[in-house]
Design a protein around this motif. Structure first.
Motif, PDB file in Angstrom:
ATOM      1  N   TYR A  38      71.236  19.188  11.304  1.00 25.44           N
ATOM      2  CA  TYR A  38      71.901  19.091  12.599  1.00 25.44           C
ATOM      3  C   TYR A  38      73.220  18.345  12.436  1.00 25.44           C
ATOM      4  O   TYR A  38      73.357  17.199  12.837  1.00 25.44           O
ATOM      5  CB  TYR A  38      71.000  18.357  13.601  1.00 25.44           C
ATOM      6  N   PRO A  39      74.214  18.992  11.827  1.00 22.09           N
ATOM      7  CA  PRO A  39      75.512  18.328  11.639  1.00 22.09           C
ATOM      8  C   PRO A  39      76.197  18.115  12.989  1.00 22.09           C
ATOM      9  O   PRO A  39      76.132  18.969  13.880  1.00 22.09           O
ATOM     10  CB  PRO A  39      76.288  19.309  10.764  1.00 22.09           C
ATOM     11  N   VAL A  40      76.817  16.952  13.124  1.00 25.93           N
ATOM     12  CA  VAL A  40      77.521  16.603  14.360  1.00 25.93           C
ATOM     13  C   VAL A  40      78.904  16.090  14.003  1.00 25.93           C
ATOM     14  O   VAL A  40      79.048  15.171  13.186  1.00 25.93           O
ATOM     15  CB  VAL A  40      76.751  15.545  15.169  1.00 25.93           C
ATOM     16  N   MET A  41      79.921  16.653  14.634  1.00 24.67           N
ATOM     17  CA  MET A  41      81.292  16.201  14.402  1.00 24.67           C
ATOM     18  C   MET A  41      81.519  14.904  15.178  1.00 24.67           C
ATOM     19  O   MET A  41      81.251  14.847  16.378  1.00 24.67           O
ATOM     20  CB  MET A  41      82.288  17.268  14.845  1.00 24.67           C
ATOM     21  N   PRO A  42      82.007  13.857  14.521  1.00 24.77           N
ATOM     22  CA  PRO A  42      82.263  12.594  15.226  1.00 24.77           C
ATOM     23  C   PRO A  42      83.460  12.735  16.157  1.00 24.77           C
ATOM     24  O   PRO A  42      84.316  13.607  15.965  1.00 24.77           O
ATOM     25  CB  PRO A  42      82.536  11.611  14.096  1.00 24.77           C
ATOM     26  N   PRO A  43      83.560  11.883  17.171  1.00 27.17           N
ATOM     27  CA  PRO A  43      84.670  11.988  18.134  1.00 27.17           C
ATOM     28  C   PRO A  43      86.053  11.937  17.486  1.00 27.17           C
ATOM     29  O   PRO A  43      86.982  12.615  17.951  1.00 27.17           O
ATOM     30  CB  PRO A  43      84.439  10.778  19.052  1.00 27.17           C
ATOM     31  N   ARG A  44      86.238  11.126  16.437  1.00 23.42           N
ATOM     32  CA  ARG A  44      87.568  10.953  15.853  1.00 23.42           C
ATOM     33  C   ARG A  44      88.134  12.243  15.282  1.00 23.42           C
ATOM     34  O   ARG A  44      89.354  12.356  15.083  1.00 23.42           O
ATOM     35  CB  ARG A  44      87.530   9.870  14.780  1.00 23.42           C
ATOM     36  N   LEU A  45      87.243  13.218  14.992  1.00 25.92           N
ATOM     37  CA  LEU A  45      87.722  14.508  14.467  1.00 25.92           C
ATOM     38  C   LEU A  45      87.949  15.521  15.572  1.00 25.92           C
ATOM     39  O   LEU A  45      88.211  16.700  15.297  1.00 25.92           O
ATOM     40  CB  LEU A  45      86.705  15.052  13.454  1.00 25.92           C
ATOM     41  N   MET A  46      87.879  15.079  16.839  1.00 26.57           N
ATOM     42  CA  MET A  46      88.127  15.965  17.978  1.00 26.57           C
ATOM     43  C   MET A  46      89.223  15.357  18.862  1.00 26.57           C
ATOM     44  O   MET A  46      88.971  14.920  19.988  1.00 26.57           O
ATOM     45  CB  MET A  46      86.838  16.186  18.772  1.00 26.57           C
ATOM     46  N   PRO A  47      90.476  15.318  18.348  1.00 25.77           N
ATOM     47  CA  PRO A  47      91.578  14.701  19.113  1.00 25.77           C
ATOM     48  C   PRO A  47      91.874  15.418  20.409  1.00 25.77           C
ATOM     49  O   PRO A  47      92.414  14.805  21.340  1.00 25.77           O
ATOM     50  CB  PRO A  47      92.754  14.762  18.134  1.00 25.77           C
TER      51      PRO A  47
ATOM     52  N   ALA B 136      71.720 -10.394  15.536  1.00 23.50           N
ATOM     53  CA  ALA B 136      71.800  -9.750  16.851  1.00 23.50           C
ATOM     54  C   ALA B 136      73.255  -9.581  17.269  1.00 23.50           C
ATOM     55  O   ALA B 136      73.642  -8.540  17.832  1.00 23.50           O
ATOM     56  CB  ALA B 136      71.037 -10.574  17.882  1.00 23.50           C
ATOM     57  N   ALA B 137      74.084 -10.597  17.001  1.00 23.05           N
ATOM     58  CA  ALA B 137      75.516 -10.481  17.292  1.00 23.05           C
ATOM     59  C   ALA B 137      76.137  -9.370  16.449  1.00 23.05           C
ATOM     60  O   ALA B 137      76.993  -8.608  16.934  1.00 23.05           O
ATOM     61  CB  ALA B 137      76.210 -11.814  17.024  1.00 23.05           C
ATOM     62  N   HIS B 138      75.688  -9.266  15.182  1.00 24.71           N
ATOM     63  CA  HIS B 138      76.215  -8.209  14.314  1.00 24.71           C
ATOM     64  C   HIS B 138      75.853  -6.825  14.854  1.00 24.71           C
ATOM     65  O   HIS B 138      76.657  -5.884  14.792  1.00 24.71           O
ATOM     66  CB  HIS B 138      75.662  -8.379  12.899  1.00 24.71           C
ATOM     67  N   VAL B 139      74.649  -6.683  15.402  1.00 23.21           N
ATOM     68  CA  VAL B 139      74.241  -5.402  15.981  1.00 23.21           C
ATOM     69  C   VAL B 139      75.166  -5.031  17.145  1.00 23.21           C
ATOM     70  O   VAL B 139      75.632  -3.882  17.253  1.00 23.21           O
ATOM     71  CB  VAL B 139      72.774  -5.475  16.459  1.00 23.21           C
ATOM     72  N   LEU B 140      75.460  -6.001  18.018  1.00 25.67           N
ATOM     73  CA  LEU B 140      76.322  -5.729  19.167  1.00 25.67           C
ATOM     74  C   LEU B 140      77.741  -5.400  18.722  1.00 25.67           C
ATOM     75  O   LEU B 140      78.377  -4.482  19.273  1.00 25.67           O
ATOM     76  CB  LEU B 140      76.325  -6.931  20.107  1.00 25.67           C
ATOM     77  N   VAL B 141      78.247  -6.144  17.736  1.00 30.03           N
ATOM     78  CA  VAL B 141      79.594  -5.866  17.230  1.00 30.03           C
ATOM     79  C   VAL B 141      79.648  -4.477  16.600  1.00 30.03           C
ATOM     80  O   VAL B 141      80.603  -3.711  16.815  1.00 30.03           O
ATOM     81  CB  VAL B 141      80.024  -6.936  16.207  1.00 30.03           C
ATOM     82  N   THR B 142      78.622  -4.127  15.839  1.00 26.74           N
ATOM     83  CA  THR B 142      78.584  -2.810  15.196  1.00 26.74           C
ATOM     84  C   THR B 142      78.543  -1.710  16.250  1.00 26.74           C
ATOM     85  O   THR B 142      79.221  -0.676  16.107  1.00 26.74           O
ATOM     86  CB  THR B 142      77.357  -2.707  14.274  1.00 26.74           C
ATOM     87  N   LEU B 143      77.769  -1.910  17.310  1.00 27.82           N
ATOM     88  CA  LEU B 143      77.712  -0.912  18.387  1.00 27.82           C
ATOM     89  C   LEU B 143      79.088  -0.715  18.998  1.00 27.82           C
ATOM     90  O   LEU B 143      79.535   0.431  19.215  1.00 27.82           O
ATOM     91  CB  LEU B 143      76.717  -1.359  19.449  1.00 27.82           C
ATOM     92  N   TYR B 144      79.780  -1.808  19.261  1.00 26.01           N
ATOM     93  CA  TYR B 144      81.133  -1.692  19.828  1.00 26.01           C
ATOM     94  C   TYR B 144      82.066  -0.971  18.858  1.00 26.01           C
ATOM     95  O   TYR B 144      82.835  -0.084  19.254  1.00 26.01           O
ATOM     96  CB  TYR B 144      81.682  -3.074  20.150  1.00 26.01           C
ATOM     97  N   VAL B 145      82.004  -1.335  17.587  1.00 20.34           N
ATOM     98  CA  VAL B 145      82.937  -0.788  16.607  1.00 20.34           C
ATOM     99  C   VAL B 145      82.737   0.708  16.408  1.00 20.34           C
ATOM    100  O   VAL B 145      83.714   1.478  16.363  1.00 20.34           O
ATOM    101  CB  VAL B 145      82.798  -1.546  15.274  1.00 20.34           C
ATOM    102  N   ILE B 146      81.491   1.153  16.296  1.00 22.73           N
ATOM    103  CA  ILE B 146      81.270   2.583  16.039  1.00 22.73           C
ATOM    104  C   ILE B 146      81.728   3.429  17.225  1.00 22.73           C
ATOM    105  O   ILE B 146      82.129   4.595  17.049  1.00 22.73           O
ATOM    106  CB  ILE B 146      79.798   2.886  15.703  1.00 22.73           C
TER     107      ILE B 146
ATOM    108  N   PHE C  65      79.209   8.746  18.935  1.00 21.08           N
ATOM    109  CA  PHE C  65      78.909   8.715  20.359  1.00 21.08           C
ATOM    110  C   PHE C  65      77.806   7.687  20.598  1.00 21.08           C
ATOM    111  O   PHE C  65      77.079   7.298  19.674  1.00 21.08           O
ATOM    112  CB  PHE C  65      78.438  10.093  20.837  1.00 21.08           C
ATOM    113  N   ILE C  66      77.649   7.289  21.858  1.00 25.27           N
ATOM    114  CA  ILE C  66      76.592   6.338  22.178  1.00 25.27           C
ATOM    115  C   ILE C  66      75.218   6.953  21.953  1.00 25.27           C
ATOM    116  O   ILE C  66      74.245   6.267  21.629  1.00 25.27           O
ATOM    117  CB  ILE C  66      76.747   5.821  23.632  1.00 25.27           C
TER     118      ILE C  66
END
Length: 660
Positions: free
Chosen positions: A138-147, A207-217, A224-225
């Motif tokens: 199930y390949p999914v194109m990430p948002p950054r490749l859909m300008p 836990a802070a790292h998880v939240l930061v990673t969620l924001y960054v991705i 996508f979320i």
């Protein structure tokens, strides 16, 4: 099996083999290489045939989010794209921290928590295999490749070195969006930190790292979320399956437990236990009955099915599941002629080290010691538990079953810290070497028993304003005076270790929670009343708590801080004839009638190991209304243990009969 063969077997088991540290490291690196190879195969899938499908899947996910009003990615991405410094930091966070955190956790578990490492590693492998399979199917194109949908590729905009999309990793799978393994890896780290009960600040940091990673991705438009949410079931299923395929996890021997493994020598086996006397006048108890009782309660006795395995010189041994119980070895039956024959059997068993190529426990049913009585000699290596723990395991095999222990009040840290500081100062001045008692210094043992009403000892104590422990110490000191002459090498004093339990209420039956305070016993010629008065004064150190707390802190922290070889050296020096000449112990026992295999219990005589280089160890165990003594003896001190036991009784009777 003789003592030499037993020690040889022990050394064979504890010698590094194919499962030692170096081979295990190579094996783990091979597993990592295989996992990377699997990822490389996915990246080699024809990109042209996957692009349209991945685009369609990416648009479908984005349309679903918009319908559910979850499409926060465009706003987060649009803001970050205009923040030059934060954009670069986010790109590096995306490229580095999830890998670093996972690798650090794996290395930390491998070194500090080997009992959890294998299961955690298997969950990590399953998580990645599940992710790779999904990327392929199930390949999914990430948002950054859909300008055209309004997203900005922050990696290309910032030219971030080493991040996804940069030249360094241009061959990475571009369509590996669902699930987000960045979220998967950080969530897996959090799960494993919680399962090993890591320090709170470490879990908060993750836990802070998880939240930061969620924001960054999301803000870098790499995911996508929905991709992040998809990681949750992947982690949960991977951990669930790993728990069930990994089998029982090995448990590392803690420092206080390894202490008694380190001090064991061919001449000083370190197993403890007791001689359990049963009234079989109405109901016979044999080996088959004992096998049935133990078999029915194995689930509550974890060490009965585990053996120790050493993983190299610099790492602590671990407890591993041993498989089926060898009942033919662990439970035996012997026939003797009288109590002297029973004592000879116990002395023989004491002189032989328990082999550690199997669970370190043994029971021997002994018939013929007394009419209408059957004895059960129960032995357990000291690495498993302290005296109270071993008593608790024996009681667990009896009826009625013990009541669940209640947790005690929380410890007062400041008070404990002050007691430790004071105690360390007291221990610093108690460094003089004790006078030596005569000893043969071999593994040969003598064993003696005695019991008398507990009320008798309490009455003697009340009469002279002393405690039961003081009376026992006086009886031992007076007995040494009577049976060991000055010509045979009897000194004026004898330093003994008095074990004190530091076991918190409600703790398990396994593990050593004991410390020891040294008391110098006057064993020269004097009136027994004067001896008791002097011992009562000296034994106040047992009740202050400062020396006990300091000794326990040193023992526990040494096991945590010192590397295994240095800890072993510390144990051998601290627990030997250089600092003590005997052990005198008083143990709490069952205070209610008990039965084993349907037969009433009448007495339990403790079996206490000798510290290396010391000639005797004696323990009293309260059983209902009786005080039962067991004496382990080096024949170089006294050839007949009954002689010394009789002298102990004589001292108590003399104190009892002394006119007021």
């Amino acid at each position: 099996m003789g003592a030499h063969e037993a020690v040889t077997a022990r050394e064979a088991v504890l010698t590094p083999d194919a499962h030692g540290p170096a081979p295990r490291v190579r094996r783990e690196l091979l597993v990592g290489l295989l996992l990377f190879s699997a990822y490389a195969l996915v990246t080699r899938l024809p990109e042209q045939g996957r692009t349209a499908t991945a685009r369609a899947h990416g648009e479908a996910i984005f349309n679903l989010e918009r319908a559910l009003h979850l499409d926060v990615e465009p706003r987060l991405n649009g803001w970050l794209a205009h923040q030059s410094v934060l954009r670069v930091l986010a790109n590096y966070e995306y490229a580095i921290t999830y890998i670093a955190s996972a690798l650090i956790l794996l290395i930390w578990l491998f070194i500090r928590h080997p009992e959890r490492y294998r299961t955690a590693r298997n969950a990590f492998i399953l998580l990645n295999i599940g992710g790779l399979a999904t990327f392929a199917l199930y390949p999914v194109m990430p948002p950054r490749l859909m300008p055209d949908l309004g997203f900005v590729d922050t990696v290309l905009l910032g030219g971030t070195w080493g991040s996804w999309g940069s030249p360094m990793v241009e061959h990475a799978d571009k369509f590996a969006a669902v699930p987000s393994l960045h979220m998967g890896w950080t969530l897996w780290v959090g799960v494993e930190l919680a399962r090993v009960n890591a320090r709170r600040w470490v879990q908060v940091l993750n836990a802070a790292h998880v939240l930061v990673t969620l924001y960054v991705i999301l803000a870098t438009a790499n995911h996508f979320i929905v991709d992040a949410a998809a990681a949750v079931p992947f982690v949960a299923v991977s951990v669930f399956i790993a728990d069930r395929i990994s089998g029982p996890a090995p448990v590392r021997a803690q420092g206080p437990d390894a202490f008694f493994l380190a001090v064991e020598t061919p001449d000083a086996p370190q197993h403890a236990g007791g001689v359990i006397m049963l009234d079989t006048s109405r109901r016979e108890v044999g080996r088959d009955d004992l096998v049935r009782v133990v078999g029915e309660r194995l689930a509550g006795l974890p060490r009965f099915r585990q053996r120790l395995v050493r993983r190299g010189r610099w790492r602590r041994p671990v407890w591993r599941h041993h498989g089926a119980v060898d009942w033919g070895w662990h439970v035996a039956e012997r026939h003797v002629d009288g109590m002297s024959g029973l004592r000879a059997v116990v002395a023989e068993l004491q002189s032989e080290a328990l082999p550690l190529d199997r669970p370190p426990w043994r029971m021997v049913v002994v018939k013929g010691a007394e009419p209408g009585r059957t004895a059960v000699v129960y032995l357990m290596h000291h690495v498993v538990a302290d005296g109270v723990g071993i008593v608790a395991q024996a009681v667990y095999l009896m009826d009625p079953p013990p009541e669940p222990a209640k947790a005690g009040p929380p410890r007062q840290r400041l008070r404990r810290a002050l007691a430790t500081v004071v105690g360390l100062g007291q221990l610093a001045v108690d460094t003089a070497s004790p006078d030596r008692l005569p000893a043969a210094g071999t593994s040969e043992r003598r064993f003696g028993t005695m019991h008398l009403p507990l009320a008798t000892v309490r009455d003697v104590g009340r009469r002279y304003g002393a405690r039961v422990t003081d009376v026992v110490l006086c009886a031992v000191a007076g007995a040494l005076n009577r049976v060991v002459s000055e010509e045979d090498g009897r000194p004026g004093t004898c330093r003994v270790a008095v074990p004190l339990m530091m076991r918190p209420p409600g703790s398990a039956m396994v593990g050593n929670h004991t410390t020891a305070v040294m008391v110098d016993l006057p064993i020269g010629k004097m009136a027994e009343t004067d001896r008791l008065a002097l011992i009562s004064k000296r034994s106040r150190v047992l009740r202050s708590g400062t020396r006990a707390q300091a000794a326990w802190t040193v023992m526990w922290q040494a096991g945590r801080i010192l590397p295994a070889p240095l800890h072993a050296r510390f144990a051998r020096k601290a627990y030997s004839g250089r600092f003590l000449q005997g052990t005198v112990s008083s143990l709490p026992g069952p205070d209610r009638p008990l039965r084993m295999a349907g037969a009433p219990l009448t007495a339990v005589y403790p079996v206490v190991p000798l510290a290396p280089g010391t000639p005797f160890a004696i323990a009293g165990l309260g059983v209902d209304r009786e005080l039962c003594f067991g004496l382990s003896l080096d024949p170089g001190l006294v050839d007949d243990a009954d002689v010394l036991m009789d002298a102990v009784l004589d001292v108590i009777e003399e104190l009892r009969d002394e006119p007021e």
